[in-house]
Design an enzyme around this catalytic site. Structure first.
Site, PDB file in Angstrom:
ATOM      1  N   ARG A   1       0.854  -1.191   0.000  1.00  0.00           N
ATOM      2  CA  ARG A   1       0.000   0.000   0.000  1.00  0.00           C
ATOM      3  C   ARG A   1       0.878   1.225   0.000  1.00  0.00           C
ATOM      4  O   ARG A   1       1.921   1.235   0.679  1.00  0.00           O
ATOM      5  CB  ARG A   1      -0.852   0.080   1.273  1.00  0.00           C
TER       6      ARG A   1
ATOM      7  N   THR B   1      11.892  -1.827   0.812  1.00  0.00           N
ATOM      8  CA  THR B   1      12.616  -2.741  -0.066  1.00  0.00           C
ATOM      9  C   THR B   1      11.790  -2.919  -1.332  1.00  0.00           C
ATOM     10  O   THR B   1      10.563  -2.939  -1.293  1.00  0.00           O
ATOM     11  CB  THR B   1      12.824  -4.124   0.581  1.00  0.00           C
ATOM     12  N   HIS B   2      12.486  -3.065  -2.454  1.00  0.00           N
ATOM     13  CA  HIS B   2      11.767  -3.206  -3.729  1.00  0.00           C
ATOM     14  C   HIS B   2      12.498  -4.216  -4.615  1.00  0.00           C
ATOM     15  O   HIS B   2      13.727  -4.144  -4.746  1.00  0.00           O
ATOM     16  CB  HIS B   2      11.674  -1.845  -4.429  1.00  0.00           C
TER      17      HIS B   2
ATOM     18  N   ASP C   1       7.966   4.526  -5.200  1.00  0.00           N
ATOM     19  CA  ASP C   1       9.323   3.968  -5.254  1.00  0.00           C
ATOM     20  C   ASP C   1      10.316   4.948  -5.869  1.00  0.00           C
ATOM     21  O   ASP C   1      11.219   4.560  -6.620  1.00  0.00           O
ATOM     22  CB  ASP C   1       9.319   2.632  -6.037  1.00  0.00           C
TER      23      ASP C   1
HETATM   24  C1  GAR Z   1       9.450  -8.315  -1.461  1.00  0.00           C
HETATM   25  O1  GAR Z   1      10.091  -8.767  -2.608  1.00  0.00           O
HETATM   26  C2  GAR Z   1       9.302  -6.809  -1.496  1.00  0.00           C
HETATM   27  O2  GAR Z   1      10.368  -6.167  -2.073  1.00  0.00           O
HETATM   28  C3  GAR Z   1       8.079  -6.660  -2.349  1.00  0.00           C
HETATM   29  O3  GAR Z   1       7.213  -7.636  -1.840  1.00  0.00           O
HETATM   30  C4  GAR Z   1       7.983  -8.760  -1.444  1.00  0.00           C
HETATM   31  C5  GAR Z   1       7.540  -9.189  -0.067  1.00  0.00           C
HETATM   32  O4  GAR Z   1       7.996 -10.469   0.238  1.00  0.00           O
HETATM   33  N1  GAR Z   1       7.568  -5.340  -2.243  1.00  0.00           N
HETATM   34  C6  GAR Z   1       7.101  -4.658  -3.286  1.00  0.00           C
HETATM   35  O5  GAR Z   1       6.987  -5.140  -4.394  1.00  0.00           O
HETATM   36  C7  GAR Z   1       6.675  -3.251  -2.972  1.00  0.00           C
HETATM   37  N2  GAR Z   1       6.534  -2.495  -4.173  1.00  0.00           N
HETATM   38  P1  GAR Z   1       7.927 -11.027   1.725  1.00  0.00           P
HETATM   39  O6  GAR Z   1       6.546 -10.705   2.274  1.00  0.00           O
HETATM   40  O7  GAR Z   1       8.147 -12.499   1.590  1.00  0.00           O
HETATM   41  O8  GAR Z   1       9.018 -10.354   2.500  1.00  0.00           O
END
Ligand code: GAR
Length: 199
Positions: free
Chosen positions: A90, A107-108, A144
């Site tokens: 979000r 983190t992205h 981002d």
């Molecule tokens: C991660 O790769 C994070 O970078 C991404 O969701 C994943 C969460 O994984 N976030 C985005 O894409 C935000 N734009 P997790 O719940 O297993 O840590």
């Protein structure tokens, strides 16, 4: 000791890695609370570590601003030094970002500014990129678009699908996140300085 709140939406595998790192006696940060916008599977990691958790369900609020106000109220209870968005799917309202900036990081799963947004991995594949990456950034009011704190390339391999590529990116994200939080904690990375010199 740097205190950290982590916000998630999903499995929380990056949260798990940060919790594991923070459990090491020489790691200079502690996770004090985990929050989410939905009933996230990642809450299980917080529970296992005995870390308090809070839920601010997106679906129960009429507007992003109202949801963000409650999220802010929850964060205010814990007064963390740093807020980590670790898969929070979000956008935060500007009022909350402005209140906490530059102490919210994200983190992205792409090499920003390439492939911002909710589908960074899918978009890299759709573009036919031969490489993508992982980034840790300061959150600003764009999508981002904040100052980059750390990033690393990850190759796209023949036959990769979204899941396989994401699973190769995530370990890189984890390593970068753990290192960025450590550097912030020891004063090696000054978020105010980075934010104030950002273009
Ligand atoms: C991660 O790769 C994070 O970078 C991404 O969701 C994943 C969460 O994984 N976030 C985005 O894409 C935000 N734009 P997790 O719940 O297993 O840590």
């Amino acid at each position: 000791m740097l205190t950290v709140a982590v916000l998630i939406s999903g499995a929380g595998s990056n949260l798990r890695a940060l919790l594991d790192a923070a459990a090491e006696p020489d790691y200079p940060a502690r996770i004090v609370v985990v929050g989410a916008d939905r009933e996230a599977d990642g809450f299980a990691h917080a529970e296992e570590y005995g870390i308090p958790a809070f839920l601010v369900p997106w679906v129960q609020f009429a507007t992003r601003e109202e949801w963000g106000a409650e999220l802010g109220a929850q964060l205010a209870v814990w007064q963390p030094d740093l807020v980590v968005l670790s898969g929070l799917m979000r956008l935060l309202p500007a009022t909350l970002v402005d209140e906490w900036a530059p102490r919210i990081i994200n983190t992205h799963p792409a090499y920003l500014p390439e492939f911002p947004g909710a589908h960074g991995v899918r978009d890299a594949l759709a573009a036919g990129a031969s490489q993508t990456g992982a980034s840790v950034i300061i959150v600003d009011n764009g999508v981002d678009s904040g100052p980059i704190l750390a990033q690393e390339r990850v190759p796209v391999l023949t036959g990769d699908d979204e899941a396989s590529l994401h699973e190769r990116i995530k370990p890189v994200e984890r390593r970068l996140l753990i290192d960025v939080v450590r550097r912030i904690a020891i004063g090696d990375l000054d978020l105010n300085a980075v934010a104030s010199t950002a273009p």
